[in-house]
Write a protein that holds these residues in place. Structure first.
Motif, PDB file in Angstrom:
ATOM      1  N   ILE A  76      41.159  46.172 -44.159  1.00 13.04           N
ATOM      2  CA  ILE A  76      39.962  45.490 -43.638  1.00 13.04           C
ATOM      3  C   ILE A  76      39.857  44.100 -44.247  1.00 13.04           C
ATOM      4  N   MET A 116      40.170  41.081 -41.715  1.00 11.59           N
ATOM      5  CA  MET A 116      38.923  40.334 -41.530  1.00 11.59           C
ATOM      6  C   MET A 116      38.977  39.028 -42.317  1.00 11.59           C
ATOM      7  N   VAL A 132      32.950  41.955 -33.410  1.00  7.24           N
ATOM      8  CA  VAL A 132      31.918  41.514 -34.352  1.00  7.24           C
ATOM      9  C   VAL A 132      30.646  41.168 -33.568  1.00  7.24           C
ATOM     10  N   ILE A 133      30.822  40.476 -32.452  1.00  5.93           N
ATOM     11  CA  ILE A 133      29.660  40.081 -31.650  1.00  5.93           C
ATOM     12  C   ILE A 133      29.004  41.302 -31.018  1.00  5.93           C
ATOM     13  N   ARG A 147      26.887  42.794 -33.609  1.00 10.13           N
ATOM     14  CA  ARG A 147      25.706  41.958 -33.840  1.00 10.13           C
ATOM     15  C   ARG A 147      24.712  42.080 -32.680  1.00 10.13           C
ATOM     16  N   ASP A 148      25.222  41.960 -31.456  1.00  7.69           N
ATOM     17  CA  ASP A 148      24.314  41.911 -30.305  1.00  7.69           C
ATOM     18  C   ASP A 148      23.929  43.281 -29.771  1.00  7.69           C
ATOM     19  N   VAL A 166      22.888  42.987 -40.207  1.00  4.88           N
ATOM     20  CA  VAL A 166      24.184  42.820 -39.526  1.00  4.88           C
ATOM     21  C   VAL A 166      25.370  43.043 -40.473  1.00  4.88           C
ATOM     22  N   PRO A 167      25.382  42.460 -41.696  1.00  3.23           N
ATOM     23  CA  PRO A 167      26.532  42.697 -42.577  1.00  3.23           C
ATOM     24  C   PRO A 167      26.746  44.174 -42.892  1.00  3.23           C
ATOM     25  N   TYR A 168      25.648  44.906 -43.136  1.00  2.00           N
ATOM     26  CA  TYR A 168      25.784  46.333 -43.426  1.00  2.00           C
ATOM     27  C   TYR A 168      26.369  47.070 -42.229  1.00  2.00           C
ATOM     28  N   LEU A 188      28.120  45.856 -39.757  1.00  2.00           N
ATOM     29  CA  LEU A 188      29.513  45.441 -39.548  1.00  2.00           C
ATOM     30  C   LEU A 188      30.440  46.168 -40.515  1.00  2.00           C
ATOM     31  N   THR A 189      30.013  46.240 -41.784  1.00  2.00           N
ATOM     32  CA  THR A 189      30.850  46.900 -42.792  1.00  2.00           C
ATOM     33  C   THR A 189      31.037  48.367 -42.435  1.00  2.00           C
ATOM     34  N   ILE A 190      29.931  49.029 -42.086  1.00  2.00           N
ATOM     35  CA  ILE A 190      30.012  50.457 -41.794  1.00  2.00           C
ATOM     36  C   ILE A 190      30.875  50.685 -40.547  1.00  2.00           C
ATOM     37  N   PHE A 198      33.358  48.696 -39.253  1.00  2.00           N
ATOM     38  CA  PHE A 198      34.783  48.439 -39.473  1.00  2.00           C
ATOM     39  C   PHE A 198      35.377  49.421 -40.479  1.00  2.00           C
ATOM     40  N   PHE A 199      34.591  49.853 -41.474  1.00  2.00           N
ATOM     41  CA  PHE A 199      35.066  50.833 -42.447  1.00  2.00           C
ATOM     42  C   PHE A 199      35.438  52.129 -41.728  1.00  2.00           C
ATOM     43  N   LEU A 250      31.373  46.163 -49.148  1.00  2.00           N
ATOM     44  CA  LEU A 250      30.144  45.616 -48.551  1.00  2.00           C
ATOM     45  C   LEU A 250      29.843  44.246 -49.140  1.00  2.00           C
ATOM     46  N   TRP A 298      31.786  38.170 -43.561  1.00  2.00           N
ATOM     47  CA  TRP A 298      30.806  38.228 -42.456  1.00  2.00           C
ATOM     48  C   TRP A 298      30.032  36.927 -42.341  1.00  2.00           C
TER      49      TRP A 298
END
Lengths: 374, 164
Positions: free
Chosen positions: A163, A167, A193-194, A197-198, A214-216, A218-220, A222-223, B22, B30
Protein backbone atom coordinates in the motif's frame (compact mmCIF):
# COMPACT_ATOMS: atom_id res chain seq x y z
CA UNK A 1 15.30 3.47 -9.32
CA UNK A 2 11.97 2.15 -10.48
CA UNK A 3 9.18 1.29 -8.05
CA UNK A 4 9.49 -2.42 -8.86
CA UNK A 5 13.18 -2.63 -8.00
CA UNK A 6 12.60 -0.57 -4.85
CA UNK A 7 9.87 -3.01 -3.86
CA UNK A 8 12.19 -5.98 -4.42
CA UNK A 9 14.89 -4.33 -2.37
CA UNK A 10 12.47 -3.75 0.49
CA UNK A 11 11.28 -7.33 0.43
CA UNK A 12 14.86 -8.55 0.54
CA UNK A 13 15.66 -6.20 3.39
CA UNK A 14 12.75 -7.49 5.41
CA UNK A 15 13.60 -11.09 4.62
CA UNK A 16 17.19 -10.56 5.61
CA UNK A 17 16.09 -8.93 8.88
CA UNK A 18 14.54 -12.19 9.88
CA UNK A 19 17.20 -14.26 8.20
CA UNK A 20 18.66 -15.34 11.52
CA UNK A 21 15.45 -17.10 12.31
CA UNK A 22 14.76 -18.51 8.89
CA UNK A 23 15.75 -22.01 8.07
CA UNK A 24 14.99 -23.51 4.74
CA UNK A 25 14.29 -27.08 5.51
CA UNK A 26 14.17 -30.02 3.27
CA UNK A 27 14.33 -32.80 5.75
CA UNK A 28 12.19 -35.18 7.72
CA UNK A 29 9.80 -33.64 10.17
CA UNK A 30 9.94 -35.97 13.08
CA UNK A 31 9.69 -39.69 13.14
CA UNK A 32 6.00 -40.28 13.29
CA UNK A 33 5.23 -38.74 9.91
CA UNK A 34 5.71 -42.01 8.09
CA UNK A 35 2.38 -43.41 9.17
CA UNK A 36 0.60 -40.17 8.23
CA UNK A 37 1.30 -40.72 4.55
CA UNK A 38 -0.89 -43.75 4.65
CA UNK A 39 -3.74 -41.79 6.16
CA UNK A 40 -6.71 -40.81 4.03
CA UNK A 41 -6.56 -37.28 2.63
CA UNK A 42 -8.52 -35.20 5.12
CA UNK A 43 -10.09 -32.25 3.31
CA UNK A 44 -11.45 -30.55 6.40
CA UNK A 45 -8.12 -30.71 8.18
CA UNK A 46 -6.23 -29.42 5.15
CA UNK A 47 -8.62 -26.52 4.66
CA UNK A 48 -8.63 -25.56 8.33
CA UNK A 49 -4.85 -25.70 8.32
CA UNK A 50 -4.73 -23.33 5.35
CA UNK A 51 -7.17 -20.73 6.58
CA UNK A 52 -5.64 -20.56 10.05
CA UNK A 53 -2.54 -18.71 11.04
CA UNK A 54 0.80 -20.54 11.15
CA UNK A 55 4.31 -20.03 12.50
CA UNK A 56 5.83 -21.15 9.21
CA UNK A 57 5.25 -20.10 5.63
CA UNK A 58 4.83 -23.31 3.73
CA UNK A 59 6.23 -23.08 0.21
CA UNK A 60 5.90 -26.51 -1.39
CA UNK A 61 6.08 -30.24 -0.75
CA UNK A 62 4.33 -32.26 1.90
CA UNK A 63 5.17 -34.23 5.01
CA UNK A 64 8.68 -35.58 4.52
CA UNK A 65 9.95 -33.16 1.92
CA UNK A 66 8.14 -29.91 2.63
CA UNK A 67 9.95 -26.63 2.12
CA UNK A 68 8.93 -23.83 4.42
CA UNK A 69 10.13 -20.48 5.68
CA UNK A 70 10.31 -20.71 9.45
CA UNK A 71 9.08 -17.46 10.89
CA UNK A 72 10.37 -15.94 14.11
CA UNK A 73 8.59 -16.80 17.33
CA UNK A 74 8.36 -13.99 19.90
CA UNK A 75 7.11 -15.03 23.34
CA UNK A 76 6.39 -12.78 26.30
CA UNK A 77 6.97 -15.11 29.22
CA UNK A 78 8.98 -13.42 31.91
CA UNK A 79 10.86 -11.33 29.38
CA UNK A 80 10.95 -11.55 25.61
CA UNK A 81 12.07 -14.79 24.04
CA UNK A 82 12.75 -15.00 20.33
CA UNK A 83 13.73 -18.03 18.30
CA UNK A 84 12.96 -19.64 14.98
CA UNK A 85 9.80 -21.67 14.70
CA UNK A 86 11.92 -24.50 13.29
CA UNK A 87 12.62 -25.38 16.92
CA UNK A 88 9.01 -26.48 17.04
CA UNK A 89 8.60 -27.90 13.54
CA UNK A 90 11.86 -29.80 13.91
CA UNK A 91 11.28 -30.40 17.58
CA UNK A 92 10.37 -33.49 19.46
CA UNK A 93 7.29 -35.28 18.23
CA UNK A 94 5.20 -36.20 21.27
CA UNK A 95 1.89 -37.89 21.81
CA UNK A 96 -0.55 -37.72 24.70
CA UNK A 97 -3.80 -39.48 25.49
CA UNK A 98 -6.93 -37.38 25.83
CA UNK A 99 -8.33 -37.57 29.34
CA UNK A 100 -11.92 -37.77 28.12
CA UNK A 101 -12.01 -39.28 24.67
CA UNK A 102 -8.92 -41.47 25.30
CA UNK A 103 -7.69 -40.74 21.80
CA UNK A 104 -4.05 -40.30 21.04
CA UNK A 105 -3.14 -36.72 20.18
CA UNK A 106 0.22 -35.71 18.79
CA UNK A 107 1.97 -32.39 19.26
CA UNK A 108 5.39 -30.87 18.80
CA UNK A 109 7.54 -30.08 21.80
CA UNK A 110 10.12 -27.36 21.31
CA UNK A 111 13.84 -28.03 21.48
CA UNK A 112 16.80 -25.73 22.07
CA UNK A 113 15.58 -22.20 22.81
CA UNK A 114 11.99 -23.46 22.58
CA UNK A 115 12.56 -25.89 25.43
CA UNK A 116 9.56 -26.04 27.76
CA UNK A 117 7.06 -24.93 25.14
CA UNK A 118 4.92 -27.02 22.83
CA UNK A 119 3.14 -26.29 19.56
CA UNK A 120 -0.31 -27.78 19.14
CA UNK A 121 -2.60 -26.65 16.30
CA UNK A 122 -0.32 -23.64 15.73
CA UNK A 123 -0.81 -22.48 19.30
CA UNK A 124 2.06 -22.34 21.76
CA UNK A 125 1.55 -23.82 25.23
CA UNK A 126 3.74 -24.02 28.27
CA UNK A 127 4.47 -27.67 29.03
CA UNK A 128 4.01 -29.06 32.53
CA UNK A 129 6.44 -31.79 33.50
CA UNK A 130 7.53 -31.94 29.87
CA UNK A 131 4.12 -32.69 28.40
CA UNK A 132 0.70 -31.33 27.48
CA UNK A 133 -2.55 -32.69 28.87
CA UNK A 134 -5.66 -32.83 26.75
CA UNK A 135 -9.37 -32.91 27.42
CA UNK A 136 -11.93 -33.11 24.61
CA UNK A 137 -9.27 -32.42 22.05
CA UNK A 138 -8.16 -29.18 23.74
CA UNK A 139 -4.87 -28.63 25.51
CA UNK A 140 -5.32 -27.73 29.15
CA UNK A 141 -1.96 -26.12 29.66
CA UNK A 142 -1.38 -22.38 29.97
CA UNK A 143 -1.04 -20.38 26.79
CA UNK A 144 1.95 -18.12 26.42
CA UNK A 145 1.67 -14.54 25.26
CA UNK A 146 2.58 -15.14 21.65
CA UNK A 147 3.63 -12.06 19.66
CA UNK A 148 5.26 -14.14 16.91
CA UNK A 149 5.73 -12.89 13.40
CA UNK A 150 3.28 -15.46 12.07
CA UNK A 151 2.26 -16.03 8.47
CA UNK A 152 -0.57 -13.51 8.86
CA UNK A 153 1.72 -10.92 10.45
CA UNK A 154 4.17 -11.34 7.55
CA UNK A 155 1.30 -10.96 5.12
CA UNK A 156 0.19 -7.88 7.05
CA UNK A 157 3.67 -6.38 6.57
CA UNK A 158 3.65 -7.21 2.87
CA UNK A 159 0.23 -5.61 2.51
CA UNK A 160 1.30 -2.47 4.36
CA UNK A 161 4.47 -2.15 2.27
CA UNK A 162 2.52 -2.70 -0.93
CA UNK A 163 0.00 0.00 0.00
CA UNK A 164 2.77 2.42 0.97
CA UNK A 165 4.71 1.79 -2.24
CA UNK A 166 1.79 1.96 -4.61
CA UNK A 167 -0.03 4.84 -2.95
CA UNK A 168 3.32 6.51 -2.36
CA UNK A 169 4.04 6.50 -6.07
CA UNK A 170 0.58 8.00 -6.66
CA UNK A 171 1.26 10.72 -4.10
CA UNK A 172 4.69 11.35 -5.67
CA UNK A 173 3.09 11.84 -9.06
CA UNK A 174 0.91 14.65 -7.70
CA UNK A 175 3.76 16.19 -5.73
CA UNK A 176 5.85 16.28 -8.88
CA UNK A 177 3.24 17.31 -11.41
CA UNK A 178 0.76 19.32 -9.37
CA UNK A 179 -2.89 19.44 -10.28
CA UNK A 180 -2.72 17.82 -13.70
CA UNK A 181 -4.54 14.93 -15.34
CA UNK A 182 -3.33 11.66 -13.76
CA UNK A 183 -1.07 9.19 -15.55
CA UNK A 184 0.07 5.62 -14.86
CA UNK A 185 -0.83 4.17 -11.45
CA UNK A 186 -2.38 7.48 -10.45
CA UNK A 187 -4.75 7.22 -13.39
CA UNK A 188 -5.91 3.81 -12.18
CA UNK A 189 -6.15 4.56 -8.46
CA UNK A 190 -7.41 8.13 -8.54
CA UNK A 191 -10.98 7.16 -9.48
CA UNK A 192 -10.99 4.74 -6.53
CA UNK A 193 -9.72 7.42 -4.15
CA UNK A 194 -12.39 9.77 -5.50
CA UNK A 195 -15.01 7.03 -5.20
CA UNK A 196 -14.15 6.61 -1.50
CA UNK A 197 -14.25 10.38 -1.01
CA UNK A 198 -17.44 11.07 -2.95
CA UNK A 199 -19.54 7.90 -2.95
CA UNK A 200 -18.56 6.65 0.49
CA UNK A 201 -17.63 9.67 2.64
CA UNK A 202 -19.54 12.54 1.04
CA UNK A 203 -22.65 10.46 0.35
CA UNK A 204 -23.06 9.33 3.96
CA UNK A 205 -21.53 12.00 6.15
CA UNK A 206 -22.64 15.62 6.55
CA UNK A 207 -20.97 17.63 3.80
CA UNK A 208 -19.35 20.02 6.26
CA UNK A 209 -17.84 17.25 8.35
CA UNK A 210 -16.87 14.49 5.95
CA UNK A 211 -13.34 15.82 5.23
CA UNK A 212 -12.12 14.69 8.63
CA UNK A 213 -13.09 11.05 8.00
CA UNK A 214 -11.85 10.63 4.42
CA UNK A 215 -8.28 9.56 5.41
CA UNK A 216 -9.63 6.93 7.81
CA UNK A 217 -12.09 5.57 5.23
CA UNK A 218 -9.41 5.56 2.54
CA UNK A 219 -7.00 3.70 4.81
CA UNK A 220 -9.59 1.13 5.82
CA UNK A 221 -10.69 0.64 2.21
CA UNK A 222 -7.23 0.19 0.74
CA UNK A 223 -6.04 -1.89 3.73
CA UNK A 224 -8.88 -4.37 3.29
CA UNK A 225 -8.80 -4.34 -0.51
CA UNK A 226 -5.04 -4.89 -0.87
CA UNK A 227 -4.96 -7.56 1.81
CA UNK A 228 -7.99 -9.30 0.29
CA UNK A 229 -6.17 -9.38 -3.04
CA UNK A 230 -2.93 -10.57 -1.46
CA UNK A 231 -4.88 -13.41 0.14
CA UNK A 232 -5.99 -14.57 -3.31
CA UNK A 233 -2.42 -15.05 -4.53
CA UNK A 234 -1.71 -18.71 -3.79
CA UNK A 235 2.05 -18.36 -3.18
CA UNK A 236 4.59 -16.42 -1.18
CA UNK A 237 3.66 -12.78 -0.78
CA UNK A 238 0.03 -13.87 -0.63
CA UNK A 239 -1.99 -16.86 0.38
CA UNK A 240 -2.42 -15.94 4.02
CA UNK A 241 -5.99 -15.62 5.17
CA UNK A 242 -5.38 -12.24 6.80
CA UNK A 243 -8.63 -10.38 6.24
CA UNK A 244 -10.44 -13.66 6.92
CA UNK A 245 -8.92 -13.74 10.38
CA UNK A 246 -11.20 -12.70 13.21
CA UNK A 247 -8.42 -10.81 15.04
CA UNK A 248 -7.90 -8.51 12.07
CA UNK A 249 -11.58 -7.90 11.37
CA UNK A 250 -12.14 -7.44 15.11
CA UNK A 251 -9.53 -4.71 15.22
CA UNK A 252 -10.92 -2.95 12.15
CA UNK A 253 -14.46 -3.12 13.54
CA UNK A 254 -13.26 -1.76 16.89
CA UNK A 255 -11.63 1.15 15.02
CA UNK A 256 -14.92 1.99 13.36
CA UNK A 257 -16.72 1.63 16.70
CA UNK A 258 -14.27 4.01 18.39
CA UNK A 259 -14.46 6.55 15.57
CA UNK A 260 -18.26 6.39 15.68
CA UNK A 261 -18.50 6.68 19.47
CA UNK A 262 -16.00 9.53 19.71
CA UNK A 263 -17.61 11.39 16.81
CA UNK A 264 -21.12 11.06 18.26
CA UNK A 265 -22.74 14.42 18.86
CA UNK A 266 -25.55 15.44 21.21
CA UNK A 267 -28.17 14.47 18.67
CA UNK A 268 -26.72 10.96 18.35
CA UNK A 269 -26.56 10.31 22.08
CA UNK A 270 -30.00 11.78 22.64
CA UNK A 271 -31.37 9.28 20.14
CA UNK A 272 -29.80 6.50 22.18
CA UNK A 273 -30.58 7.60 25.72
CA UNK A 274 -33.75 9.64 25.16
CA UNK A 275 -35.14 8.62 21.82
CA UNK A 276 -37.45 11.43 20.74
CA UNK A 277 -41.10 10.49 20.53
CA UNK A 278 -40.76 7.43 22.78
CA UNK A 279 -42.75 7.45 26.03
CA UNK A 280 -40.61 7.61 29.17
CA UNK A 281 -42.03 4.29 30.33
CA UNK A 282 -40.53 2.55 27.32
CA UNK A 283 -37.05 4.01 27.83
CA UNK A 284 -35.83 1.20 30.14
CA UNK A 285 -36.40 -1.15 27.20
CA UNK A 286 -35.22 1.22 24.50
CA UNK A 287 -31.91 2.23 26.09
CA UNK A 288 -30.47 -1.30 26.33
CA UNK A 289 -31.62 -2.00 22.76
CA UNK A 290 -29.96 1.16 21.49
CA UNK A 291 -26.77 0.46 23.45
CA UNK A 292 -26.62 -3.06 22.07
CA UNK A 293 -27.24 -1.48 18.65
CA UNK A 294 -23.99 0.51 18.98
CA UNK A 295 -22.13 -2.77 19.34
CA UNK A 296 -24.02 -4.92 16.86
CA UNK A 297 -23.17 -2.62 13.95
CA UNK A 298 -19.38 -3.06 14.17
CA UNK A 299 -19.94 -6.69 15.18
CA UNK A 300 -21.73 -7.23 11.88
CA UNK A 301 -18.80 -5.55 10.09
CA UNK A 302 -16.38 -7.90 11.82
CA UNK A 303 -18.32 -11.06 11.02
CA UNK A 304 -19.15 -10.03 7.44
CA UNK A 305 -15.55 -9.50 6.39
CA UNK A 306 -14.27 -12.53 8.28
CA UNK A 307 -16.96 -14.86 6.93
CA UNK A 308 -16.79 -13.64 3.33
CA UNK A 309 -13.06 -13.91 2.96
CA UNK A 310 -12.74 -17.17 4.88
CA UNK A 311 -15.59 -18.65 2.84
CA UNK A 312 -13.83 -17.66 -0.38
CA UNK A 313 -10.63 -19.41 0.72
CA UNK A 314 -12.58 -22.49 1.82
CA UNK A 315 -14.45 -22.77 -1.48
CA UNK A 316 -11.30 -22.51 -3.60
CA UNK A 317 -9.46 -25.04 -1.42
CA UNK A 318 -12.45 -27.39 -1.45
CA UNK A 319 -12.68 -27.24 -5.23
CA UNK A 320 -8.97 -27.93 -5.61
CA UNK A 321 -9.35 -30.81 -3.13
CA UNK A 322 -11.66 -32.63 -5.56
CA UNK A 323 -8.53 -33.74 -7.40
CA UNK A 324 -6.89 -35.09 -4.25
CA UNK A 325 -10.02 -36.78 -2.93
CA UNK A 326 -10.39 -38.68 -6.18
CA UNK A 327 -6.63 -39.15 -6.55
CA UNK A 328 -6.95 -38.56 -10.27
CA UNK A 329 -5.53 -35.70 -12.32
CA UNK A 330 -8.46 -35.87 -14.74
CA UNK A 331 -10.67 -34.31 -12.09
CA UNK A 332 -8.66 -31.16 -12.69
CA UNK A 333 -10.84 -30.71 -15.75
CA UNK A 334 -13.76 -30.07 -13.43
CA UNK A 335 -12.01 -28.62 -10.42
CA UNK A 336 -9.73 -26.10 -12.15
CA UNK A 337 -12.42 -24.25 -14.14
CA UNK A 338 -14.61 -24.12 -11.06
CA UNK A 339 -11.77 -22.85 -8.88
CA UNK A 340 -10.92 -20.32 -11.57
CA UNK A 341 -14.51 -19.12 -11.66
CA UNK A 342 -14.61 -18.73 -7.88
CA UNK A 343 -11.21 -17.00 -7.94
CA UNK A 344 -12.52 -14.42 -10.39
CA UNK A 345 -15.59 -14.03 -8.24
CA UNK A 346 -13.30 -13.57 -5.23
CA UNK A 347 -11.59 -10.66 -7.02
CA UNK A 348 -14.98 -8.99 -7.07
CA UNK A 349 -15.66 -9.99 -3.47
CA UNK A 350 -12.28 -8.57 -2.43
CA UNK A 351 -13.32 -5.18 -3.76
CA UNK A 352 -16.91 -5.48 -2.62
CA UNK A 353 -16.04 -6.34 0.97
CA UNK A 354 -13.56 -3.47 1.20
CA UNK A 355 -16.19 -1.17 -0.26
CA UNK A 356 -18.89 -2.45 2.10
CA UNK A 357 -16.71 -2.13 5.16
CA UNK A 358 -15.79 1.45 4.29
CA UNK A 359 -19.35 2.25 3.19
CA UNK A 360 -20.95 0.96 6.39
CA UNK A 361 -18.28 2.64 8.52
CA UNK A 362 -19.13 5.90 6.75
CA UNK A 363 -22.82 5.24 7.30
CA UNK A 364 -22.30 4.72 11.06
CA UNK A 365 -20.09 7.79 11.33
CA UNK A 366 -22.61 9.75 9.30
CA UNK A 367 -25.39 8.76 11.69
CA UNK A 368 -23.21 9.76 14.64
CA UNK A 369 -22.42 13.25 13.37
CA UNK A 370 -25.82 14.00 11.88
CA UNK A 371 -27.50 17.18 13.12
CA UNK A 372 -31.10 17.12 14.32
CA UNK A 373 -33.64 17.61 11.55
CA UNK A 374 -36.50 18.63 13.81
CA UNK B 1 -13.60 -22.78 17.65
CA UNK B 2 -10.06 -21.43 17.22
CA UNK B 3 -11.22 -19.84 14.03
CA UNK B 4 -13.58 -17.39 15.72
CA UNK B 5 -11.42 -16.59 18.75
CA UNK B 6 -9.15 -13.58 18.39
CA UNK B 7 -5.44 -14.11 18.72
CA UNK B 8 -3.77 -11.43 20.83
CA UNK B 9 -0.46 -11.53 18.98
CA UNK B 10 -2.05 -10.92 15.62
CA UNK B 11 -4.39 -8.35 17.15
CA UNK B 12 -1.36 -6.47 18.49
CA UNK B 13 0.49 -6.54 15.17
CA UNK B 14 -2.64 -5.58 13.23
CA UNK B 15 -3.21 -2.63 15.55
CA UNK B 16 0.43 -1.55 15.26
CA UNK B 17 0.57 -1.85 11.49
CA UNK B 18 -2.85 -0.32 10.90
CA UNK B 19 -2.26 2.68 13.16
CA UNK B 20 1.18 3.31 11.62
CA UNK B 21 -0.34 2.95 8.18
CA UNK B 22 -3.18 5.32 9.06
CA UNK B 23 -0.73 7.99 10.24
CA UNK B 24 1.77 7.61 7.40
CA UNK B 25 -0.90 7.44 4.72
CA UNK B 26 -2.84 10.39 6.12
CA UNK B 27 0.20 12.60 6.51
CA UNK B 28 2.24 11.74 3.43
CA UNK B 29 -0.15 10.22 0.95
CA UNK B 30 -3.85 11.01 1.36
CA UNK B 31 -3.28 14.71 2.05
CA UNK B 32 -1.16 15.39 -1.09
CA UNK B 33 -3.41 13.23 -3.27
CA UNK B 34 -6.63 14.78 -2.01
CA UNK B 35 -5.30 18.33 -2.12
CA UNK B 36 -4.00 17.82 -5.68
CA UNK B 37 -7.32 16.32 -6.74
CA UNK B 38 -9.23 19.12 -5.03
CA UNK B 39 -6.99 21.75 -6.60
CA UNK B 40 -7.53 20.20 -9.99
CA UNK B 41 -11.28 19.96 -9.52
CA UNK B 42 -11.35 23.60 -8.50
CA UNK B 43 -9.21 24.51 -11.50
CA UNK B 44 -11.55 22.64 -13.82
CA UNK B 45 -14.61 24.26 -12.24
CA UNK B 46 -13.01 27.69 -12.54
CA UNK B 47 -11.98 27.05 -16.12
CA UNK B 48 -15.48 25.96 -17.00
CA UNK B 49 -16.92 29.02 -15.34
CA UNK B 50 -14.43 31.23 -17.15
CA UNK B 51 -15.28 29.59 -20.45
CA UNK B 52 -18.96 30.14 -19.80
CA UNK B 53 -18.29 33.77 -18.89
CA UNK B 54 -16.13 34.27 -21.95
CA UNK B 55 -18.81 32.75 -24.09
CA UNK B 56 -21.42 35.14 -22.67
CA UNK B 57 -19.00 38.01 -23.13
CA UNK B 58 -18.37 36.99 -26.69
CA UNK B 59 -22.08 36.87 -27.29
CA UNK B 60 -22.55 40.34 -25.82
CA UNK B 61 -19.60 41.58 -27.83
CA UNK B 62 -21.06 40.06 -30.94
CA UNK B 63 -24.41 41.70 -30.26
CA UNK B 64 -22.66 45.02 -29.66
CA UNK B 65 -20.74 44.55 -32.88
CA UNK B 66 -23.92 43.79 -34.70
CA UNK B 67 -25.51 46.93 -33.31
CA UNK B 68 -22.49 48.98 -34.19
CA UNK B 69 -22.52 47.58 -37.67
CA UNK B 70 -26.22 48.30 -37.99
CA UNK B 71 -25.71 51.86 -36.84
CA UNK B 72 -22.78 52.32 -39.13
CA UNK B 73 -24.78 50.92 -41.98
CA UNK B 74 -27.68 53.26 -41.21
CA UNK B 75 -25.31 56.17 -40.94
CA UNK B 76 -23.67 55.23 -44.17
CA UNK B 77 -27.04 54.97 -45.82
CA UNK B 78 -28.00 58.37 -44.47
CA UNK B 79 -24.72 59.85 -45.64
CA UNK B 80 -25.04 58.29 -49.02
CA UNK B 81 -28.61 59.49 -49.27
CA UNK B 82 -27.56 62.96 -48.20
CA UNK B 83 -24.70 62.97 -50.61
CA UNK B 84 -26.95 61.77 -53.39
CA UNK B 85 -29.44 64.48 -52.58
CA UNK B 86 -26.75 67.09 -52.43
CA UNK B 87 -25.27 65.85 -55.66
CA UNK B 88 -28.62 65.88 -57.36
CA UNK B 89 -29.25 69.31 -56.02
CA UNK B 90 -25.87 70.49 -57.13
CA UNK B 91 -26.29 68.96 -60.54
CA UNK B 92 -29.74 70.51 -60.74
CA UNK B 93 -28.38 73.82 -59.67
CA UNK B 94 -25.47 73.54 -62.05
CA UNK B 95 -27.84 72.56 -64.77
CA UNK B 96 -30.03 75.51 -63.92
CA UNK B 97 -27.05 77.82 -63.82
CA UNK B 98 -25.70 76.42 -67.04
CA UNK B 99 -29.07 76.75 -68.64
CA UNK B 100 -29.40 80.33 -67.47
CA UNK B 101 -25.92 81.03 -68.63
CA UNK B 102 -26.58 79.34 -71.92
CA UNK B 103 -29.82 81.20 -72.28
CA UNK B 104 -28.05 84.36 -71.43
CA UNK B 105 -25.31 83.55 -73.89
CA UNK B 106 -27.82 82.56 -76.48
CA UNK B 107 -29.72 85.75 -75.90
CA UNK B 108 -26.63 87.86 -76.10
CA UNK B 109 -25.47 85.88 -79.10
CA UNK B 110 -28.80 86.30 -80.68
CA UNK B 111 -28.67 89.97 -79.90
CA UNK B 112 -25.17 90.20 -81.30
CA UNK B 113 -26.25 88.29 -84.34
CA UNK B 114 -29.24 90.51 -84.64
CA UNK B 115 -27.06 93.59 -84.36
CA UNK B 116 -24.51 92.18 -86.74
CA UNK B 117 -27.30 91.16 -89.02
CA UNK B 118 -28.70 94.65 -88.80
CA UNK B 119 -25.30 96.12 -89.43
CA UNK B 120 -24.73 93.73 -92.30
CA UNK B 121 -28.08 94.47 -93.73
CA UNK B 122 -27.43 98.20 -93.38
CA UNK B 123 -24.04 97.73 -94.96
CA UNK B 124 -25.56 95.59 -97.61
CA UNK B 125 -28.23 98.15 -98.13
CA UNK B 126 -25.64 100.88 -98.43
CA UNK B 127 -23.59 98.72 -100.79
CA UNK B 128 -26.67 97.72 -102.72
CA UNK B 129 -27.67 101.36 -102.85
CA UNK B 130 -24.19 102.28 -104.03
CA UNK B 131 -24.24 99.48 -106.59
CA UNK B 132 -27.70 100.40 -107.56
CA UNK B 133 -26.65 103.97 -108.04
CA UNK B 134 -23.64 102.90 -110.00
CA UNK B 135 -25.74 100.53 -112.05
CA UNK B 136 -28.38 103.09 -112.37
CA UNK B 137 -25.79 105.59 -113.37
CA UNK B 138 -24.35 103.14 -115.87
CA UNK B 139 -27.82 102.23 -117.10
CA UNK B 140 -28.82 105.84 -117.22
CA UNK B 141 -25.58 106.68 -118.93
CA UNK B 142 -26.35 103.84 -121.39
CA UNK B 143 -29.93 104.95 -121.87
CA UNK B 144 -28.97 108.48 -122.27
CA UNK B 145 -26.05 107.85 -124.55
CA UNK B 146 -28.09 108.62 -127.69
CA UNK B 147 -31.07 110.65 -128.47
CA UNK B 148 -33.12 107.70 -129.56
CA UNK B 149 -32.52 106.01 -126.36
CA UNK B 150 -33.35 109.14 -124.44
CA UNK B 151 -36.54 109.39 -126.33
CA UNK B 152 -37.43 105.71 -125.90
CA UNK B 153 -36.83 106.05 -122.23
CA UNK B 154 -38.76 109.06 -121.89
CA UNK B 155 -41.59 107.41 -123.74
CA UNK B 156 -41.38 104.32 -121.62
CA UNK B 157 -41.37 106.29 -118.49
CA UNK B 158 -44.14 108.22 -119.75
CA UNK B 159 -45.94 104.98 -120.60
CA UNK B 160 -45.37 103.73 -117.06
CA UNK B 161 -46.68 106.86 -115.62
CA UNK B 162 -49.77 106.51 -117.74
CA UNK B 163 -50.27 102.99 -116.78
CA UNK B 164 -50.19 104.02 -113.19
Amino acid sequence: MTAASKFKLLIFTILSLFAVNFTFANEHKGEATSHETEEEFNVGEMIMHHIKDAHEWHLWGGHDNSVSIYLPVILMDGGMKTFSSSHFYHGEHKTAVDHKTHEEISYMAGVGPAEGYALFHEKIYKMENGELSFEDGHAHNDRVNDFSITKNVMSLFFGAILILLIMGSVAKFYKKNGAVAPKGVAKFLEPIVIMVRDDIAKANIDKHKYHKYVPYLLTIFFFIWFNNLLGLIPFLPGGANLTGNISVTLFLAVCTLLVTVFSGNKNYWSHIFATPGVPVALLPIMIPIEVVGILTKPFALMVRLFANITAGHIIILALISIIFINKNMAWGGLSVPMALFISVLELLVAFLQAFLFAMLSALFIGAAVEEAHH
Amino acid sequence: MDLILPDYGLLFWTALVFICLLFILTKFIWKPILSAVNAREQKIAESLELAEKTKAEMKALQAANENLLKEARAERDAIVKDAKETATKMVEEAKQAAKTEADKLMASARQAIETEKGAAIAELKTQVAAFSLEIAEKVVRGELSSDDKQKALAEKLAGDINLN
